[in-house]
Design a protein around this motif. Structure first.
Motif, PDB file in Angstrom:
ATOM      1  N   TRP A  28       0.863  -1.182   0.000  1.00 34.77           N
ATOM      2  CA  TRP A  28       0.000   0.000   0.000  1.00 34.77           C
ATOM      3  C   TRP A  28       0.897   1.228   0.000  1.00 34.77           C
ATOM      4  O   TRP A  28       1.641   1.459   0.944  1.00 34.77           O
ATOM      5  CB  TRP A  28      -0.923  -0.003   1.228  1.00 34.77           C
ATOM      6  CG  TRP A  28      -1.897   1.156   1.251  1.00 34.77           C
ATOM      7  CD1 TRP A  28      -2.189   2.014   0.242  1.00 34.77           C
ATOM      8  CD2 TRP A  28      -2.694   1.567   2.364  1.00 34.77           C
ATOM      9  NE1 TRP A  28      -3.126   2.935   0.636  1.00 34.77           N
ATOM     10  CE2 TRP A  28      -3.460   2.685   1.945  1.00 34.77           C
ATOM     11  CE3 TRP A  28      -2.846   1.100   3.663  1.00 34.77           C
ATOM     12  CZ2 TRP A  28      -4.338   3.348   2.785  1.00 34.77           C
ATOM     13  CZ3 TRP A  28      -3.730   1.766   4.507  1.00 34.77           C
ATOM     14  CH2 TRP A  28      -4.473   2.872   4.069  1.00 34.77           C
ATOM     15  N   ASN A  29       0.845   1.996  -1.072  1.00 36.00           N
ATOM     16  CA  ASN A  29       1.664   3.189  -1.225  1.00 36.00           C
ATOM     17  C   ASN A  29       0.766   4.421  -1.303  1.00 36.00           C
ATOM     18  O   ASN A  29      -0.204   4.438  -2.059  1.00 36.00           O
ATOM     19  CB  ASN A  29       2.508   3.121  -2.499  1.00 36.00           C
ATOM     20  CG  ASN A  29       3.424   1.917  -2.522  1.00 36.00           C
ATOM     21  OD1 ASN A  29       3.741   1.346  -1.483  1.00 36.00           O
ATOM     22  ND2 ASN A  29       3.862   1.523  -3.707  1.00 36.00           N
ATOM     23  N   THR A  30       1.089   5.441  -0.530  1.00 39.30           N
ATOM     24  CA  THR A  30       0.348   6.701  -0.558  1.00 39.30           C
ATOM     25  C   THR A  30       1.343   7.841  -0.752  1.00 39.30           C
ATOM     26  O   THR A  30       2.364   7.905  -0.057  1.00 39.30           O
ATOM     27  CB  THR A  30      -0.448   6.916   0.732  1.00 39.30           C
ATOM     28  OG1 THR A  30      -1.421   5.868   0.867  1.00 39.30           O
ATOM     29  CG2 THR A  30      -1.179   8.248   0.707  1.00 39.30           C
ATOM     30  N   THR A  31       1.057   8.713  -1.713  1.00 37.67           N
ATOM     31  CA  THR A  31       1.953   9.833  -2.004  1.00 37.67           C
ATOM     32  C   THR A  31       1.163  11.132  -2.042  1.00 37.67           C
ATOM     33  O   THR A  31      -0.041  11.139  -2.265  1.00 37.67           O
ATOM     34  CB  THR A  31       2.656   9.651  -3.357  1.00 37.67           C
ATOM     35  OG1 THR A  31       1.676   9.620  -4.406  1.00 37.67           O
ATOM     36  CG2 THR A  31       3.463   8.365  -3.380  1.00 37.67           C
ATOM     37  N   HIS A  32       1.888  12.209  -1.826  1.00 36.61           N
ATOM     38  CA  HIS A  32       1.285  13.519  -2.040  1.00 36.61           C
ATOM     39  C   HIS A  32       2.292  14.402  -2.751  1.00 36.61           C
ATOM     40  O   HIS A  32       3.513  14.257  -2.589  1.00 36.61           O
ATOM     41  CB  HIS A  32       0.816  14.146  -0.721  1.00 36.61           C
ATOM     42  CG  HIS A  32       1.705  15.217  -0.181  1.00 36.61           C
ATOM     43  ND1 HIS A  32       2.984  14.953   0.261  1.00 36.61           N
ATOM     44  CD2 HIS A  32       1.514  16.548  -0.014  1.00 36.61           C
ATOM     45  CE1 HIS A  32       3.533  16.083   0.693  1.00 36.61           C
ATOM     46  NE2 HIS A  32       2.670  17.059   0.536  1.00 36.61           N
ATOM     47  N   SER A  33       1.785  15.301  -3.589  1.00 30.51           N
ATOM     48  CA  SER A  33       2.629  16.197  -4.362  1.00 30.51           C
ATOM     49  C   SER A  33       2.124  17.621  -4.203  1.00 30.51           C
ATOM     50  O   SER A  33       0.929  17.888  -4.372  1.00 30.51           O
ATOM     51  CB  SER A  33       2.617  15.796  -5.842  1.00 30.51           C
ATOM     52  OG  SER A  33       3.384  16.693  -6.617  1.00 30.51           O
ATOM     53  N   HIS A  34       3.028  18.516  -3.855  1.00 29.31           N
ATOM     54  CA  HIS A  34       2.675  19.931  -3.695  1.00 29.31           C
ATOM     55  C   HIS A  34       3.462  20.767  -4.704  1.00 29.31           C
ATOM     56  O   HIS A  34       4.683  20.587  -4.864  1.00 29.31           O
ATOM     57  CB  HIS A  34       2.986  20.426  -2.286  1.00 29.31           C
ATOM     58  CG  HIS A  34       2.813  21.909  -2.135  1.00 29.31           C
ATOM     59  ND1 HIS A  34       1.574  22.497  -1.985  1.00 29.31           N
ATOM     60  CD2 HIS A  34       3.719  22.923  -2.145  1.00 29.31           C
ATOM     61  CE1 HIS A  34       1.725  23.805  -1.882  1.00 29.31           C
ATOM     62  NE2 HIS A  34       3.013  24.092  -1.976  1.00 29.31           N
ATOM     63  N   VAL A  35       2.778  21.674  -5.397  1.00 28.43           N
ATOM     64  CA  VAL A  35       3.403  22.601  -6.337  1.00 28.43           C
ATOM     65  C   VAL A  35       2.981  24.003  -5.950  1.00 28.43           C
ATOM     66  O   VAL A  35       1.784  24.290  -5.819  1.00 28.43           O
ATOM     67  CB  VAL A  35       2.980  22.305  -7.796  1.00 28.43           C
ATOM     68  CG1 VAL A  35       3.609  23.307  -8.756  1.00 28.43           C
ATOM     69  CG2 VAL A  35       3.362  20.879  -8.189  1.00 28.43           C
ATOM     70  N   THR A  84      -3.079   7.262  -4.072  1.00 28.83           N
ATOM     71  CA  THR A  84      -2.838   6.042  -3.307  1.00 28.83           C
ATOM     72  C   THR A  84      -3.005   4.832  -4.220  1.00 28.83           C
ATOM     73  O   THR A  84      -3.783   4.863  -5.182  1.00 28.83           O
ATOM     74  CB  THR A  84      -3.780   5.940  -2.093  1.00 28.83           C
ATOM     75  OG1 THR A  84      -3.370   4.852  -1.256  1.00 28.83           O
ATOM     76  CG2 THR A  84      -5.224   5.721  -2.516  1.00 28.83           C
ATOM     77  N   ARG A  85      -2.241   3.793  -3.920  1.00 34.32           N
ATOM     78  CA  ARG A  85      -2.303   2.565  -4.714  1.00 34.32           C
ATOM     79  C   ARG A  85      -1.969   1.383  -3.809  1.00 34.32           C
ATOM     80  O   ARG A  85      -1.050   1.464  -2.982  1.00 34.32           O
ATOM     81  CB  ARG A  85      -1.322   2.624  -5.882  1.00 34.32           C
ATOM     82  CG  ARG A  85      -1.255   1.349  -6.714  1.00 34.32           C
ATOM     83  CD  ARG A  85      -0.335   1.515  -7.910  1.00 34.32           C
ATOM     84  NE  ARG A  85      -0.087   0.247  -8.587  1.00 34.32           N
ATOM     85  CZ  ARG A  85       0.622   0.102  -9.697  1.00 34.32           C
ATOM     86  NH1 ARG A  85       1.154   1.171 -10.278  1.00 34.32           N
ATOM     87  NH2 ARG A  85       0.816  -1.089 -10.235  1.00 34.32           N
ATOM     88  N   MET A  86      -2.713   0.298  -3.941  1.00 30.99           N
ATOM     89  CA  MET A  86      -2.446  -0.900  -3.157  1.00 30.99           C
ATOM     90  C   MET A  86      -2.575  -2.128  -4.052  1.00 30.99           C
ATOM     91  O   MET A  86      -3.210  -2.077  -5.107  1.00 30.99           O
ATOM     92  CB  MET A  86      -3.410  -1.006  -1.977  1.00 30.99           C
ATOM     93  CG  MET A  86      -4.875  -1.134  -2.352  1.00 30.99           C
ATOM     94  SD  MET A  86      -5.947  -1.236  -0.898  1.00 30.99           S
ATOM     95  CE  MET A  86      -5.680   0.399  -0.193  1.00 30.99           C
ATOM     96  N   GLY A  87      -1.928  -3.219  -3.635  1.00 28.91           N
ATOM     97  CA  GLY A  87      -1.972  -4.423  -4.443  1.00 28.91           C
ATOM     98  C   GLY A  87      -1.762  -5.677  -3.618  1.00 28.91           C
ATOM     99  O   GLY A  87      -1.215  -5.641  -2.504  1.00 28.91           O
ATOM    100  N   TYR A  88      -2.213  -6.779  -4.177  1.00 28.88           N
ATOM    101  CA  TYR A  88      -2.098  -8.080  -3.512  1.00 28.88           C
ATOM    102  C   TYR A  88      -1.782  -9.122  -4.578  1.00 28.88           C
ATOM    103  O   TYR A  88      -2.283  -9.060  -5.704  1.00 28.88           O
ATOM    104  CB  TYR A  88      -3.408  -8.444  -2.813  1.00 28.88           C
ATOM    105  CG  TYR A  88      -3.408  -9.803  -2.157  1.00 28.88           C
ATOM    106  CD1 TYR A  88      -2.875  -9.976  -0.881  1.00 28.88           C
ATOM    107  CD2 TYR A  88      -3.938 -10.904  -2.811  1.00 28.88           C
ATOM    108  CE1 TYR A  88      -2.864 -11.216  -0.271  1.00 28.88           C
ATOM    109  CE2 TYR A  88      -3.935 -12.159  -2.214  1.00 28.88           C
ATOM    110  CZ  TYR A  88      -3.398 -12.311  -0.943  1.00 28.88           C
ATOM    111  OH  TYR A  88      -3.381 -13.548  -0.344  1.00 28.88           O
ATOM    112  N   LEU A  89      -0.915 -10.078  -4.254  1.00 29.63           N
ATOM    113  CA  LEU A  89      -0.612 -11.139  -5.196  1.00 29.63           C
ATOM    114  C   LEU A  89      -0.791 -12.497  -4.539  1.00 29.63           C
ATOM    115  O   LEU A  89      -0.748 -12.636  -3.316  1.00 29.63           O
ATOM    116  CB  LEU A  89       0.809 -11.001  -5.749  1.00 29.63           C
ATOM    117  CG  LEU A  89       1.991 -11.150  -4.785  1.00 29.63           C
ATOM    118  CD1 LEU A  89       2.422 -12.602  -4.650  1.00 29.63           C
ATOM    119  CD2 LEU A  89       3.159 -10.322  -5.297  1.00 29.63           C
TER     120      LEU A  89
END
Length: 725
Positions: free
Chosen positions: A632-639, A660-665
């Motif tokens: 589970w990856n969560t990012t934020h970007s400020h400009v 945000t993005r998450m995955g399962y295998l």
């Protein structure tokens, strides 16, 4: 009251004062939120960590591919030339639709993205004044140049899912890659991991009618390396008149003939068609950012792009200390762009070769490394303009009318380069580099005859571009470096013409000198990395493009600019248990880019902030891996706000975007693996301008159109199947 960095509560900022350079860094109000999220995630995962056992690693599983590929990152930059490499671990933070967000995670590099087919890459402010497209840098696919003869590169022609890594050399210090002011971007295609044969298929569906499929085959048996990818993507787009459809095929093959000889083949074909919603004025942007500009919508403006790149390479090892790699290549582009004010047909045919020798010799009981080589590129650019009779087509969109102009240009550019790396001690090394560039344009007017004919050529004198890299290693993982280098940028075709369409013999190349200090530190047994760079680049003969009509621009040299900045990258890998890993990161860019001397007619803009460059950018996030089969990856970007005019009297609004993005295998057997992913872009549904134009003018009584709206909140999901022979 408008919130500024000066009036924010002190608990929300970290202040770093570098008195010598006058930099004050005010950032990281994201940290408190991140810590709260981190605490909740940690509490949940620690409570469940005993419930499962770790799965066995396998080269076709998605999460382990990320770990392996990230560990296998290689630098193409020669010797100790500073560069930054991103690969699968960064790609996994974002949607597979576009590589824009992944590249924007790099400090000092920013892509303005008006649409999937409309991108403008800027590096440390270089390229920010180009209204459409990317110039002032060199782009390579493997060791093959893919920048055209006028200096333009098209990142949108390449599929992120076909790449193993992206390397960026910021500034002109990449002697072996052209010494352009903006630097160089090197794309590397995917390859098999170790000796293996793998099939995989990744299918993605999402908002705005998104459908994307990528089929991949990779094989390596110790001699033959073969990779083939086919991808298809289509989407209706967020805005009106923004349909996009792309098909692409990539073949990457090599064969080890014997211990000394290897032959390689690279073939990439892309065919895409994209509707164009165009930019909006402030009023339209505020009322409905989803709308397309009226004339582009009713004329159904579009771009149709068909491109092919083929390269053949041969590598020979003369002995243990001397080898050569030589490539010959051909590229072809057939492009049609239908705009309300006319239809443009372009055909570009280019070819060239690149050769590089590398070797070593003994010096003071150490090996001194050297490289030398050359690169020649020629292309033929044909472009014809036609009237667009959309107003006479009963609402059916664009239709080609009579010729307005017919043109041809022959362009050639060659670079010769060499570097010498001297290890004066086990800790201190110096690398000397020299690049020589010569560029020529030969323009033919095929439409007019007699006195009206405007054919002419423009030869730029050969330019010498030296560089010096110094590196001191306190230890293997604690390095400081310095760079002094000279770079250049050629004017584009349009910038070489006067308003009357005649070649301007007085237009000159931009030139600049880069000064840079930096560190690459790895602490706490490699878990904590710190990358810091401070730079100043002074540019003269600044190329300024003036828009004199809706589809016509001219250029001139108008002064000097100063580019100063600070870039910080912080990454920490926290292995809480055998089954649980957290990786927070922060990347921050602070710029102080200004016009030193800039007089435009009666206006003196000297001292103003450089147009089109945000003063601050910040990307931060948390990557979580659990039991090696969930992430589970969560990012934020400020400009921050961006000046839109040279007078610095109009700015864009700052914005902050969360993704945000998450995955399962699941490993179904020793050969089969299945994985699923789910992601949300723009989680908080922020209305923002993802790209801006500068110094634009209103035509036909309309207001100036500065803004390309970013997508509203949208979702995507993927399913991935893997098979290992």
């Amino acid at each position: 009251m408008k919130e500024t960095f000066e009036n924010r509560p002190i608990r929300n900022i970290i202040v770093i004062q570098l008195t010598k350079y006058g930099f004050k860094i005010l950032f990281l109000d994201f940290i408190l939120t991140s810590m709260r999220v981190l605490f909740l995630i940690s509490l949940f995962c620690l409570c469940t960590a005993h419930a499962q056992n770790p799965i066995e690693k396998d080269s076709i599983t998605q999460l382990d591919e990320v770990i392996l590929l990230d560990a296998l990152k290689k630098k193409n930059a020669t010797g100790i030339t500073p560069s930054e490499v991103i690969s699968a671990k960064t790609f996994q933070n974002y949607s597979p639709v576009s590589m824009v967000s992944a590249i924007n995670q790099i400090p000092g590099v920013f892509i303005f993205s008006g649409a999937l087919n409309t991108n403008r890459i800027t590096v440390r402010g270089i390229g920010a004044r180009t209204l459409f497209g990317t110039d002032k840098l060199r782009m390579y696919y493997e060791d093959i140049p893919v920048t055209d003869g006028s200096g333009f590169s098209s990142i949108e022609q390449y599929d992120l899912e076909n790449l193993s890594q992206i390397e960026i050399i910021k500034g002109p210090k990449g002697t072996s890659y052209g010494s352009n002011l903006g630097g160089a971007i090197i794309l590397s295609p995917k390859e098999a991991l170790g000796k293996s044969t793998n099939f995989s298929n990744n299918f993605t569906a999402g908002s705005f009618g998104l459908l994307k499929n990528n089929l991949s085959f990779n094989h390596y048996d110790g001699e033959l390396r073969l990779g083939f990818q086919y991808g298809h993507m289509e989407t209706d787009g967020y805005r009106q008149n923004s349909n996009f459809e792309r098909d692409g095929m990539l073949l990457n093959a090599s064969f080890q003939l014997n211990d000394k000889n290897k032959i390689s083949l690279l073939a990439n074909h892309i065919d895409f068609r994209a509707q164009i919603p165009s930019s909006l004025g402030a009023t339209a942007f505020a009322e409905d950012p989803q709308q397309a500009t009226f004339t582009w919508r009713v004329s159904q403006g579009f771009e149709d792009n068909n491109s092919t790149l083929v390269g053949l390479s041969y590598a020979h090892k003369f002995n243990e200390k001397f080898e050569n790699s030589t490539s010959i290549f051909y590229n072809y582009l057939d492009k049609t762009e239908a705009a309300p004010f006319g239809i443009l047909n372009e055909i570009t045919k280019g070819f060239g070769f690149r050769t590089r020798f590398s070797g070593a010799f003994s010096l003071l009981e150490k090996n001194a490394d050297y490289t030398f080589g050359a690169e020649l590129f020629k292309d033929e650019y044909d472009w014809d303009r036609f009237k667009n009779l959309w107003e006479e087509n009963n609402g059916n969109g664009s239709v080609k009318g009579e010729y307005v102009s017919r043109n041809k240009e022959f362009r050639s550019q060659w670079n010769a380069f060499g570097t010498l790396l001297l290890p004066f001690s086990s800790k201190f090394s110096a690398q000397f580099g020299l690049n020589i560039n010569q560029t020529q344009y030969d323009y033919r007017d095929l439409f007019n005859s007699g006195a009206e004919n405007k054919s002419a050529d423009r030869n730029f004198k050969a330019i010498l571009l030296p560089s010096l890299n110094l590196e001191y290693a306190f230890s293997e993982n604690q390095i400081v470096y310095a760079n002094l280098s000279r770079g250049f940028s050629n004017p584009t075709l349009e910038e070489t013409l006067t308003p009357d369409g005649v070649v301007n013999p007085d237009i000159a190349q931009e030139t600049g000198t880069n000064y840079e200090l930096g560190t690459n530190l790895s602490l706490d047994e490699g878990r904590f990395t710190i990358n810091l760079a401070i730079y100043q680049m002074n540019i003269k003969n600044l190329l300024v493009g003036e828009r004199i009509d809706e589809d016509q621009f001219v250029g001139k040299n108008a002064g000097k600019t100063s580019h100063r900045g600070l870039e910080i990258g912080l990454n920490y890998t926290w292995t809480i248990s055998e089954n649980f890993q957290l990786s927070p990161f922060v990347n921050f860019t602070l710029t102080d880019h200004n016009f030193v001397e800039f007089v435009d007619k009666e206006n003196d803009f000297s001292g103003n902030q450089l147009t089109g460059v945000p003063k601050q950018r910040r990307t931060a996030g948390i990557q979580l891996h659990l039991f090696e089969n969930f992430y589970w990856n969560t990012t934020h970007s400020h400009v921050s706000e961006i000046p839109l005019t040279d007078a610095s009297n109009l700015f864009s609004e700052p914005y902050t975007i969360f993704n945000t993005r998450m995955g399962y295998l699941k490993k179904l057997s020793e050969k089969f693996t299945i994985g699923v992913d789910f992601g949300i872009n723009n989680v908080l549904d922020k209305v923002y301008a993802q790209s801006v134009l500068i110094n634009t003018r209103g035509f036909g009584g309309g207001e100036p159109r500065y803004f390309y709206p970013g997508d509203k909140r949208n979702f995507y999901g993927s399913i991935r199947l893997g098979y290992k022979l």
